[in-house]
Every structure is written in structure tokens, then in C-alpha cells.
Design a protein around this motif. Structure first.
Motif, PDB file in Angstrom:
ATOM      1  N   ILE A 246      -9.315   4.781  -1.839  1.00  0.00           N
ATOM      2  CA  ILE A 246      -8.448   5.704  -1.097  1.00  0.00           C
ATOM      3  C   ILE A 246      -7.355   4.930  -0.370  1.00  0.00           C
ATOM      4  CG2 ILE A 246      -8.340   7.406   0.761  1.00  0.00           C
ATOM      5  CD1 ILE A 246      -9.786   8.418  -1.710  1.00  0.00           C
ATOM      6  N   GLN A 247      -7.750   3.869   0.307  1.00  0.00           N
ATOM      7  CA  GLN A 247      -6.797   3.083   1.079  1.00  0.00           C
ATOM      8  C   GLN A 247      -5.777   2.384   0.180  1.00  0.00           C
ATOM      9  OE1 GLN A 247      -6.506   2.999   4.408  1.00  0.00           O
ATOM     10  NE2 GLN A 247      -8.182   4.465   4.596  1.00  0.00           N
ATOM     11  N   ASP A 248      -6.242   1.780  -0.890  1.00  0.00           N
ATOM     12  CA  ASP A 248      -5.355   1.014  -1.770  1.00  0.00           C
ATOM     13  C   ASP A 248      -4.314   1.893  -2.448  1.00  0.00           C
ATOM     14  OD1 ASP A 248      -6.696  -1.253  -1.091  1.00  0.00           O
ATOM     15  OD2 ASP A 248      -7.780  -1.469  -2.987  1.00  0.00           O
ATOM     16  N   ASN A 249      -4.668   3.152  -2.710  1.00  0.00           N
ATOM     17  CA  ASN A 249      -3.766   4.039  -3.439  1.00  0.00           C
ATOM     18  C   ASN A 249      -3.040   5.050  -2.550  1.00  0.00           C
ATOM     19  OD1 ASN A 249      -4.245   3.572  -6.570  1.00  0.00           O
ATOM     20  ND2 ASN A 249      -6.253   3.464  -5.601  1.00  0.00           N
TER      21      ASN A 249
ATOM     22  N   LEU B 135     -14.562  11.208   1.982  1.00  0.00           N
ATOM     23  CA  LEU B 135     -13.139  11.354   1.679  1.00  0.00           C
ATOM     24  C   LEU B 135     -12.338  11.567   2.960  1.00  0.00           C
ATOM     25  CD1 LEU B 135     -13.214  13.659  -1.496  1.00  0.00           C
ATOM     26  CD2 LEU B 135     -12.520  11.258  -1.421  1.00  0.00           C
ATOM     27  N   VAL B 136     -12.827  12.460   3.809  1.00  0.00           N
ATOM     28  CA  VAL B 136     -12.127  12.766   5.057  1.00  0.00           C
ATOM     29  C   VAL B 136     -12.083  11.543   5.961  1.00  0.00           C
ATOM     30  CG1 VAL B 136     -12.220  14.129   7.180  1.00  0.00           C
ATOM     31  CG2 VAL B 136     -12.623  15.235   4.962  1.00  0.00           C
ATOM     32  N   ALA B 137     -13.211  10.836   6.078  1.00  0.00           N
ATOM     33  CA  ALA B 137     -13.264   9.644   6.921  1.00  0.00           C
ATOM     34  C   ALA B 137     -12.311   8.563   6.420  1.00  0.00           C
ATOM     35  CB  ALA B 137     -14.692   9.105   6.974  1.00  0.00           C
ATOM     36  N   ALA B 138     -12.063   8.556   5.107  1.00  0.00           N
ATOM     37  CA  ALA B 138     -11.178   7.546   4.519  1.00  0.00           C
ATOM     38  C   ALA B 138      -9.710   7.932   4.628  1.00  0.00           C
ATOM     39  CB  ALA B 138     -11.545   7.318   3.060  1.00  0.00           C
TER      40      ALA B 138
ATOM     41  N   MET C  41       0.848  -1.201   0.000  1.00  0.00           N
ATOM     42  CA  MET C  41       0.000   0.000   0.000  1.00  0.00           C
ATOM     43  C   MET C  41       0.878   1.242   0.000  1.00  0.00           C
ATOM     44  SD  MET C  41      -2.790   1.280   2.850  1.00  0.00           S
ATOM     45  CE  MET C  41      -3.717  -0.231   2.687  1.00  0.00           C
ATOM     46  N   ALA C  42       0.484   2.226  -0.796  1.00  0.00           N
ATOM     47  CA  ALA C  42       1.252   3.469  -0.837  1.00  0.00           C
ATOM     48  C   ALA C  42       1.072   4.221   0.473  1.00  0.00           C
ATOM     49  CB  ALA C  42       0.785   4.325  -2.011  1.00  0.00           C
TER      50      ALA C  42
END
Length: 254
Positions: A151-154, A175-178, A1-2
Motif C-alpha cells: 500500500i505504501q510503496d504504490n 487496509l484502513v490502517a495502511a 513513492m506515489a
């Protein structure tokens, strides 16, 4: 994961004023154009003119970076490009997601300037099931149900919102929560975000309204001048040293 979201630009820790930060991209754009023409050095006056600021302000801004130029020589163009890029956090790859792939979102996806400026469009996201899988700018659109996983994967920390106004806040919240901590908002609405999240708003209608104001003012000044009256700009200049009652200086001369 980045792990892109764990890296923050150096500007805050160095105490560079926000007004200076806002001008750094202007300097970088002008310097990049000079670099592409193989110009080795540039004076503060030349660079200020190219960036649309005054040279004193430019020299003050560069002093925050520790760059003072060389008397009689000016600034080293390539070094300044590197230095400003580093301060802006552009010496690393920033994955970006665009949410809302309508006309504006698709235009942003097709914009060729992201990659050359340190940004990579990692994903395009839309709520319309019919859009899922369709390529835009060579990138398949993904459904918004998968936003958090994308979001998580990238390792995304920057999100672009190009949705209709009514959907923007809900998208922003997700988006913020992620884990997204910076948002560029093209939706015509004001977003509410928690502390620690930065939002930059781009409202094309507001910019056009401001231009309309200036056009109206210019038309009024031209009409006044053609009628033999005193132009507004001249009247403003003549009254600049008057107090609120119009007949006494606001500040008495020393």
C-alpha cells in the motif's frame, strides 16, 4: 513513492448530491459510447434514454456540473466526457489493490475496463503462500504479509476486497490502517469502517434475490390475468387515490 491518496474527487467540495454522483458513471458510459461513434452532440432526451434516466433528472444533474447545453443543439459529447471524468476524479491514475485472488478476485484482475476508466491494478494480494509469485492477468500475486508495504510503496487509496466473508473485516482493518480510504467490497458481509473511509458493497446474491422477487411478482400477475382476475398492477393503480380505509381519498381534491 506515489501520492495518489492525497487527491480527492471534486464532488464533495462542490456539494453534488450523492444520488447525482451515483448517476454520473451511467452518463459517462453512454457518452463514451457516443464518442467512440464520433457523435459530436447529444440531446438531453437521447442521453437520458441511453443512461436509463428521465431527461428532467439528467438536466438537473448536469446543472450541478455547470453544464446546461445549448438550445436546439444539445450537449457537446467530448466536453461532457471530460467534465464528468474530472468530477469523478478519473483524469488521474488511481492505483488499486485487489485482496483475495480466488475465482472472483482473478476475474476482477482480468477485467480489461479498469485502465480505460482511470484505474490501474497496482497489486494482487492473497493469504495463500502457494499463490505467491503466480501471475494473474500478467501481475504476480503477492502475499498478504506484505500488504502494508505494498500500500505504501504504490500510494494506494482504493482497495478491493474479494476474500471470503470471514476474512473481510480483518483485511479491511489492515487496509484502513495502511492508509486506504475507499473500499469496494465483494465479500458477502457488512464492513465496519471509521469516519472518512468510503465503502461500496457489491453483493451478487442480493441482486439475484431482488430479481427473483420481480420474477415472482410478474409470474403472479400473469397467473391472475390468465384466470380473468384483475392484474396486481392495475389494482394498485385503481387504489392509488384511496385512503387507508379504502373508500376515501388520501388527499381531498382542491
Amino acid at each position: 513513492m506515489a501520492t495518489g491518496r492525497t487527491h480527492r474527487p471534486a464532488t464533495r467540495s462542490r456539494g453534488i448530491p450523492e444520488a447525482t454522483v451515483a448517476r454520473l458513471p451511467l452518463y459517462l458510459r453512454a457518452l463514451t459510447a457516443l464518442s467512440e461513434r464520433s457523435v459530436p452532440t447529444v440531446s438531453s432526451e437521447e442521453l437520458a434514454a441511453a443512461a436509463g434516466v428521465n431527461s428532467a433528472k439528467l438536466r438537473k444533474d448536469f446543472s450541478y456540473l455547470g453544464s446546461y447545453g445549448t438550445r436546439g443543439v444539445g450537449y457537446d459529447v467530448e466536453y461532457l466526457v471530460y467534465q464528468i471524468s474530472r468530477e469523478l476524479g478519473l483524469t488521474q491514475d488511481w492505483p488499486v489493490v485487489i485482496v483475495g485472488i480466488g475465482n472472483l478476485g482473478a476475474a476482477l484482475a482480468n477485467y480489461g475496463g479498469f485502465a480505460s476508466r482511470g484505474f490501474r491494478v497496482a497489486a494482487l494480494i492473497d493469504a495463500d503462500p502457494a499463490m505467491a509469485g503466480k501471475p494473474v492477468a500478467g501481475i504476480p500475486v503477492q502475499h498478504s504479509d506484505d500488504l502494508e508495504k505494498i500500500i505504501q510503496d504504490n500510494g494506494v487509496s482504493i482497495g478491493v476486497i474479494a476474500t471470503p466473508a470471514g476474512a473481510a473485516q480483518a483485511v479491511c482493518d489492515r487496509l484502513v490502517a495502511a492508509g486506504v480510504t475507499s473500499i469496494l467490497n465483494f465479500a458477502p458481509t457488512v464492513l465496519s469502517v471509521p469516519d472518512g473511509v468510503d465503502v461500496r458493497k457489491v453483493d451478487l446474491s442480493i441482486e439475484l434475490q431482488i430479481l427473483a422477487f420481480h420474477e415472482q411478482r410478474k409470474a403472479g400477475e400473469e397467473a391472475a390475468a390468465s384466470d380473468g382476475g384483475v392484474p396486481v398492477a392495475a389494482a394498485r393503480s385503481d387504489s392509488a387515490d384511496q385512503g387507508p380505509d379504502g373508500d376515501m381519498p388520501a388527499v381531498m381534491p382542491a
